[in-house]
Structure formats: C-alpha cells, structure tokens
Write a protein that holds these residues in place. Structure first.
Motif, PDB file in Angstrom:
ATOM      1  N   ARG A  44      50.015  21.385  82.155  1.00  0.00           N
ATOM      2  CA  ARG A  44      50.160  20.018  81.668  1.00  0.00           C
ATOM      3  C   ARG A  44      48.826  19.273  81.655  1.00  0.00           C
ATOM      4  NH1 ARG A  44      55.098  20.212  84.872  1.00  0.00           N
ATOM      5  NH2 ARG A  44      54.110  19.041  86.557  1.00  0.00           N
ATOM      6  N   ILE A  45      47.775  19.928  82.151  1.00  0.00           N
ATOM      7  CA  ILE A  45      46.468  19.290  82.246  1.00  0.00           C
ATOM      8  C   ILE A  45      45.508  19.811  81.188  1.00  0.00           C
ATOM      9  CG2 ILE A  45      44.467  18.903  83.742  1.00  0.00           C
ATOM     10  CD1 ILE A  45      46.374  19.285  86.139  1.00  0.00           C
ATOM     11  N   THR A  46      45.456  21.139  81.036  1.00  0.00           N
ATOM     12  CA  THR A  46      44.473  21.761  80.155  1.00  0.00           C
ATOM     13  C   THR A  46      44.967  23.130  79.697  1.00  0.00           C
ATOM     14  OG1 THR A  46      42.177  22.542  80.037  1.00  0.00           O
ATOM     15  CG2 THR A  46      43.278  22.785  82.134  1.00  0.00           C
ATOM     16  N   SER A  47      44.385  23.606  78.599  1.00  0.00           N
ATOM     17  CA  SER A  47      44.693  24.952  78.102  1.00  0.00           C
ATOM     18  C   SER A  47      43.593  25.951  78.452  1.00  0.00           C
ATOM     19  CB  SER A  47      44.891  24.910  76.583  1.00  0.00           C
ATOM     20  OG  SER A  47      43.719  24.426  75.941  1.00  0.00           O
ATOM     21  N   LEU A  48      42.653  25.545  79.327  1.00  0.00           N
ATOM     22  CA  LEU A  48      41.539  26.418  79.691  1.00  0.00           C
ATOM     23  C   LEU A  48      41.991  27.673  80.425  1.00  0.00           C
ATOM     24  CD1 LEU A  48      38.888  23.816  80.969  1.00  0.00           C
ATOM     25  CD2 LEU A  48      38.691  25.270  78.930  1.00  0.00           C
ATOM     26  N   PHE A  49      43.075  27.548  81.194  1.00  0.00           N
ATOM     27  CA  PHE A  49      43.507  28.631  82.068  1.00  0.00           C
ATOM     28  C   PHE A  49      44.727  29.361  81.509  1.00  0.00           C
ATOM     29  CE2 PHE A  49      41.240  25.626  84.696  1.00  0.00           C
ATOM     30  CZ  PHE A  49      40.480  26.424  85.529  1.00  0.00           C
ATOM     31  N   THR A  50      44.853  30.614  81.906  1.00  0.00           N
ATOM     32  CA  THR A  50      46.028  31.418  81.571  1.00  0.00           C
ATOM     33  C   THR A  50      47.027  31.340  82.719  1.00  0.00           C
ATOM     34  OG1 THR A  50      44.675  32.964  80.297  1.00  0.00           O
ATOM     35  CG2 THR A  50      46.855  33.739  81.005  1.00  0.00           C
ATOM     36  N   VAL A  51      48.283  31.092  82.412  1.00  0.00           N
ATOM     37  CA  VAL A  51      49.325  31.050  83.444  1.00  0.00           C
ATOM     38  C   VAL A  51      49.665  32.482  83.867  1.00  0.00           C
ATOM     39  CG1 VAL A  51      51.667  30.333  84.002  1.00  0.00           C
ATOM     40  CG2 VAL A  51      50.276  28.934  82.459  1.00  0.00           C
ATOM     41  N   LYS A  52      49.601  32.736  85.162  1.00  0.00           N
ATOM     42  CA  LYS A  52      49.951  34.049  85.709  1.00  0.00           C
ATOM     43  C   LYS A  52      51.183  33.899  86.595  1.00  0.00           C
ATOM     44  CE  LYS A  52      47.730  37.252  85.197  1.00  0.00           C
ATOM     45  NZ  LYS A  52      47.668  38.279  84.124  1.00  0.00           N
TER      46      LYS A  52
END
Length: 280
Positions: free
Chosen positions: A258-266
């Motif tokens: 909900r904050i950024t798309s920089l990271f991949t959800v694992k």
C-alpha cells in the motif's frame, strides 16, 4: 511562571514543523499528549512562551533541544519476541534465500529500526543463536537504530523488567540474562557487544546515506506513525539500504504494497515479507 497553554494555531504550527523534521504526524486526537510535552519542555528551558520556545527549536544551531523534545515525543513500548513468527521466517526462509546469493562465510547484515529499548534487536540475536545452526558459518552483523537518544542509552544498557521478558522461556532467560538485585534482567555482555546501536532519523537524507548493504531490515510498527509521503520516503530509504534480494519485515498491521511498488511481496509459510528484486 504563569500556566502555559498551547493554542490551536500553535499546536498546528508545531505539528507541521515536527512532521518536516521527523516524518511523524500527530493527529488531532494526540493534541493533549503533544501539548503536555511541549509545556514540559517550555518550563524546563525557562522559556516564557510557546513563541520563544518554538524559535529555539527552529534556530538552535546544535539541535539539542529538538532532540530532547523528540525523545519526549516518541513512544517506546515493546517486549521480547514480539511477533516471533517473523523471526522463524528469518531463519527458515529469508536467510536461506540471502545465503544463496552470497559467497559462503561472507557477511550478513541485519538492521532493526526503531531499536526502542533494545528488545527487538536482542530478540533477533537470541533467536539466531537458538534456532539457526548456520550462524557459526557466517559473519552476522546486527545494527539497531532509533531517533531517540535516551532510549538508545537504555538499549545499550540492556536492563529489562520482568514484564519485558515475560515471553522468554526460562532456559533462554538463564542463558542470556543476568538477574539483578532489584528483580530486573540484564542482557549478558556478549550479546550487548553483538549489537551496534546508532541514532538515525529516517526523514533526514544525511542520516540515512550511510546505511547500505543490508540483507534484512526489521521495521515493525513504526510506519503507522507516518503519513503516506513519509512512508514512501522510508520505503525508499530501505530500498537503497538493501542489497539486491534483501528483505523488509513490517508490523502485522502494515503493508508495503500500500506504500510502494518497489518491493516484491513474498508469501512464505511463516510470514509475508517484502523483497528487493534480485539483479538480473
């Protein structure tokens, strides 16, 4: 000294200033909390009004008073092995992924922010010693940071009330703590020496620039005190601080998606964490 009262206009002026300096946003329902601490510092510094005190905050070259007020404004409430399912995820999922990207025996860097009074970084250290047999084969470095200089001193001292250690198993308590005469428990010297405590303000680029090459970051239940812009800035700090393939752990009520798309959800069996994409 006459009773000092903070007007609504003064509260709003201070709230905006403090947000710019720390990234922490106080809602209207926190006004009593904020006013009480402002008045306390106004009286201690013998300022005769909010206006004079506020000028000290803004223009004091050393920033000492702003740091003292920040220490007073930040809330530090934690205990050992809080949300320990993420520590299990660290050992069973994150560290194997990190180690697969490194030369055997090289350095693994973990950053815990905020440190609060030290329960979280010491919990990480104890959990690794108790549950990760590979720790002897790697050079693990554990850094823990906070904006509050007073709480960092408490963390370095490593003394805790029985309430703070209520979830620590008796055998673990015996191995890593020393019981004091007043009933408190102090972390053993070896563990205290294993954690480096540093001051950092996530909203200050000059503070965060030195934080690089981490493999795992624990930042739990801090971003709930930030607004959307400050959260995005913090996420960018963590992204820059991580090695490719590194991980961020947030609190159970927080979501990097909900904050950024920089990271991949694992989505690991133990927990949901957020990974900086590996280099192609």
């Amino acid at each position: 000294m006459a009773t000092i009262e903070i007007s609504l206009e003064e509260f709003q002026k201070f709230r905006e200033f403090f947000y710019r300096k720390t990234g922490i946003q106080f809602d209207d329902n926190k006004r009593y909390f904020v006013d009480k601490r402002l008045v306390e510092r106004i009286e201690v510094t013998q300022s005769d009004s909010f206006r004079n005190y506020f000028n000290t905050l803004r223009f004091q070259a050393s920033g000492d008073e702003l740091q003292k007020l920040t220490n007073l404004m930040t809330v530090n409430e934690t205990y050992f092995f809080r949300e320990d399912y993420q520590f299990k995820c660290l050992v069973e999922s994150m560290l194997p992924a990190v180690c697969a990207l490194k030369k055997p025996g090289s350095r693994i860097r973990i950053w815990s922010v905020p440190s609060s009074s030290g329960e979280e970084p010491y919990s990480i250290a104890i959990y690794l010693l108790e549950h990760w047999p590979q720790i002897a084969n790697w050079d693990v470095e554990l850094i823990s940071s906070d904006i509050d200089t007073d709480i960092l001193q408490k963390a370095r001292l490593g003394c805790y009330s029985p309430r703070s250690v209520q979830h620590v198993q008796p055998a673990v308590l015996d191995r890593y703590f020393v019981r004091k005469k007043n009933g408190d428990f102090q972390i053993c010297d070896d563990l205290r020496d294993s954690v480096e405590f540093t001051r950092v303000n996530l909203s200050e680029i000059a503070d965060t620039r030195a934080y690089r090459n981490f493999d795992v970051i624990f930042c739990r239940n801090l971003l709930i005190y930030f607004d959307d812009l400050s959260r995005r800035k913090a996420a960018e700090v963590f992204f820059d601080a991580l090695n490719p393939g590194g991980f961020v752990c947030l609190g159970h009520s927080e979501s990097m998606s909900r904050i950024t798309s920089l990271f991949t959800v694992k989505k690991y069996p133990e927990a949901i964490v957020y990974q900086k994409p590996e280099q192609k």
